[in-house]
Write an enzyme that holds these catalytic residues in place. Structure first.
Site, PDB file in Angstrom:
ATOM      1  N   LYS A 116       0.987  -0.972  -0.070  1.00  0.00           N
ATOM      2  CA  LYS A 116       0.053  -0.064   0.232  1.00  0.00           C
ATOM      3  C   LYS A 116       0.634   1.148  -0.081  1.00  0.00           C
ATOM      4  O   LYS A 116       0.535   2.182  -0.273  1.00  0.00           O
ATOM      5  CB  LYS A 116      -0.103   0.282   0.946  1.00  0.00           C
ATOM      6  CG  LYS A 116      -2.155  -1.233   0.951  1.00  0.00           C
ATOM      7  CD  LYS A 116      -4.043  -0.710   1.595  1.00  0.00           C
ATOM      8  CE  LYS A 116      -4.737  -1.769   2.022  1.00  0.00           C
ATOM      9  NZ  LYS A 116      -5.426  -1.426   2.723  1.00  0.00           N
ATOM     10  N   LYS A 198      -3.658 -11.005  -5.777  1.00  0.00           N
ATOM     11  CA  LYS A 198      -5.032 -11.357  -5.832  1.00  0.00           C
ATOM     12  C   LYS A 198      -6.012 -10.069  -5.941  1.00  0.00           C
ATOM     13  O   LYS A 198      -5.803  -9.046  -6.650  1.00  0.00           O
ATOM     14  CB  LYS A 198      -5.163 -11.248  -4.695  1.00  0.00           C
ATOM     15  CG  LYS A 198      -5.011  -9.937  -3.766  1.00  0.00           C
ATOM     16  CD  LYS A 198      -5.692 -10.063  -2.166  1.00  0.00           C
ATOM     17  CE  LYS A 198      -5.769  -8.643  -1.463  1.00  0.00           C
ATOM     18  NZ  LYS A 198      -5.822  -7.664  -0.222  1.00  0.00           N
ATOM     19  N   LYS A 201     -10.934  -5.363  -5.200  1.00  0.00           N
ATOM     20  CA  LYS A 201     -11.551  -4.415  -4.617  1.00  0.00           C
ATOM     21  C   LYS A 201     -11.293  -3.820  -4.864  1.00  0.00           C
ATOM     22  O   LYS A 201     -12.453  -2.234  -5.879  1.00  0.00           O
ATOM     23  CB  LYS A 201     -12.735  -4.483  -3.700  1.00  0.00           C
ATOM     24  CG  LYS A 201     -12.550  -4.415  -2.434  1.00  0.00           C
ATOM     25  CD  LYS A 201     -13.995  -4.843  -1.503  1.00  0.00           C
ATOM     26  CE  LYS A 201     -13.442  -4.806   0.050  1.00  0.00           C
ATOM     27  NZ  LYS A 201     -12.493  -4.722   0.387  1.00  0.00           N
TER      28      LYS A 201
END
Ligand code: TYM
Length: 335
Positions: A116, A198, A201
């Protein structure tokens, strides 16, 4: 005869977008299957979402949508404790206390932090770094035995166990040491466009993920466009990441083994297989989509559910938090 106490379960999900098929197969479907056998607590992790900049009106809407999606996925608010994280202040309080028992070195090693921070270079905030301490607080407040999550959360769970052990080592048995619980299939659903990543969303490519509220036609089309390889055999083996992922999804949804799937599609091309996966996923998601649409007209009911959930959660979490505060030496407020 003494009745055996049910094991307790806790898990959460961030309201960062409509849940994906990965969230569903990796986590929520397992939550649903556990609700009769265990004492379960499930929550919308809105505080965690603040680690990445959010549009306020959007976050508010998504938190409500996420709660509704949990209900629509078949989680029964009468059987499970279901709440929204920020409605229970004990999470933030224990999160702070546990940050003071979390080490810079171990937090720096977290893959999610590294990923992130690379994605949001302009906003590598302290919350993003400290995220696992809040997650540990979520889990430890409820003295959870098991935490059903997808494989991407393994490192955070290990961290939770380490912090809990460290704290217990200093102050006695305050926290139960939780175990991760991973489903047999679906623990790692990959992106349809890059099957080495992965399914997420927050992916900017809409074709990379299936939302559980996607229209049936959109679902089938996304599967038709899924990245595979230049071979033709539907078989699970190394180097076939795209096909392996589709087989994993198909297996999770139909209950068929990899061998059975290979036999079913022997002599047929990837095209037929992709359509079959898409159609099976559409059928799996249909009841959730219908229930979600119904709940959109049940605003008061949904609100009553999260109100009651927060009250009960505050009571349960409060017990652990009081114990912790006492142990670390915080002066109790005057009565
Ligand atoms: P989140 O919101 O990213 O995801 C929610 C759950 O979905 C699982 N998941 C997946 N499983 C399989 N394949 C995928 N592609 C996939 N993507 C997501 C995640 O493993 C997770 O179980 N940190 C957590 C939220 C959280 C939490 C907690 C979880 C906060 N506090 C306490 C458990 C206990 C997260 O970001 O999940």
């Amino acid at each position: 005869m003494e009745t055996e106490k049910k094991k307790s379960i806790l898990s959460g999900i961030q309201p960062t977008g409509v849940f994906t098929l990965g969230n569903y197969l990796g986590a929520i479907r397992n939550w649903k299957s556990m609700q009769d056998e265990f004492d379960c607590a499930y929550f919308v992790a809105d505080l965690h979402s603040l680690t990445v900049r959010q549009d306020p009106a959007d976050l508010k809407k998504r938190s409500l949508d996420a709660y509704r999606m949990l209900l629509a996925s078949g989680l029964d608010p009468e059987k499970n404790l279901m709440f929204i994280q920020s409605h229970v202040p004990a999470h933030a309080e224990l999160g702070w206390i546990l940050s003071c028992y979390s080490l810079f070195g171990e937090l720096s090693r977290m893959t999610q932090f590294k990923d992130k921070s690379a994605k949001h270079e302009d906003n590598i905030n302290a919350g993003l770094f400290d995220y696992p301490a809040l997650m540990a607080a979520d889990i430890l407040l409820y003295q959870a035995d098991l935490v059903p999550v997808g494989a991407d959360q393994t490192q955070h769970l290990e961290f939770t166990r380490d912090v809990a052990n460290r704290f217990n080592g200093l102050y006695g048995d305050v926290f139960k040491i939780p175990e991760g619980y991973y489903g047999k299939t679906g623990a790692r659903v990959m992106s349809l466009q890059d099957p080495t990543k992965k399914m997420s969303k927050s992916d900017t490519n809409q074709n990379a993920f299936i939302s559980i509220l996607d229209d049936p036609k959109v679902i089938v089309n996304k599967f038709k466009r899924a990245v595979t390889d230049s071979e033709t055999e539907v078989a699970f083996r190394e180097g076939k990441d795209g096909i392996n992922n589709l087989m994993g999804i198909y297996s999770a949804v139909t209950g068929k083994s990899m061998d059975e799937i290979t036999q079913e599609f022997a002599g047929k091309g990837y095209g037929d297989f992709k359509i079959a996966v898409g159609e099976a996923v559409v059928e799996e998601l249909r009841p959730i989509q219908e229930e979600y649409a119904r709940l959109l007209t049940e605003k008061d009911y949904v609100e009553a559910c999260y109100k009651k959930g927060a009250e009960t959660a505050a009571y349960v979490a409060g017990k652990t938090l009081s114990k912790v505060k006492k142990k670390v030496g915080l002066l109790p407020p005057a009565k």
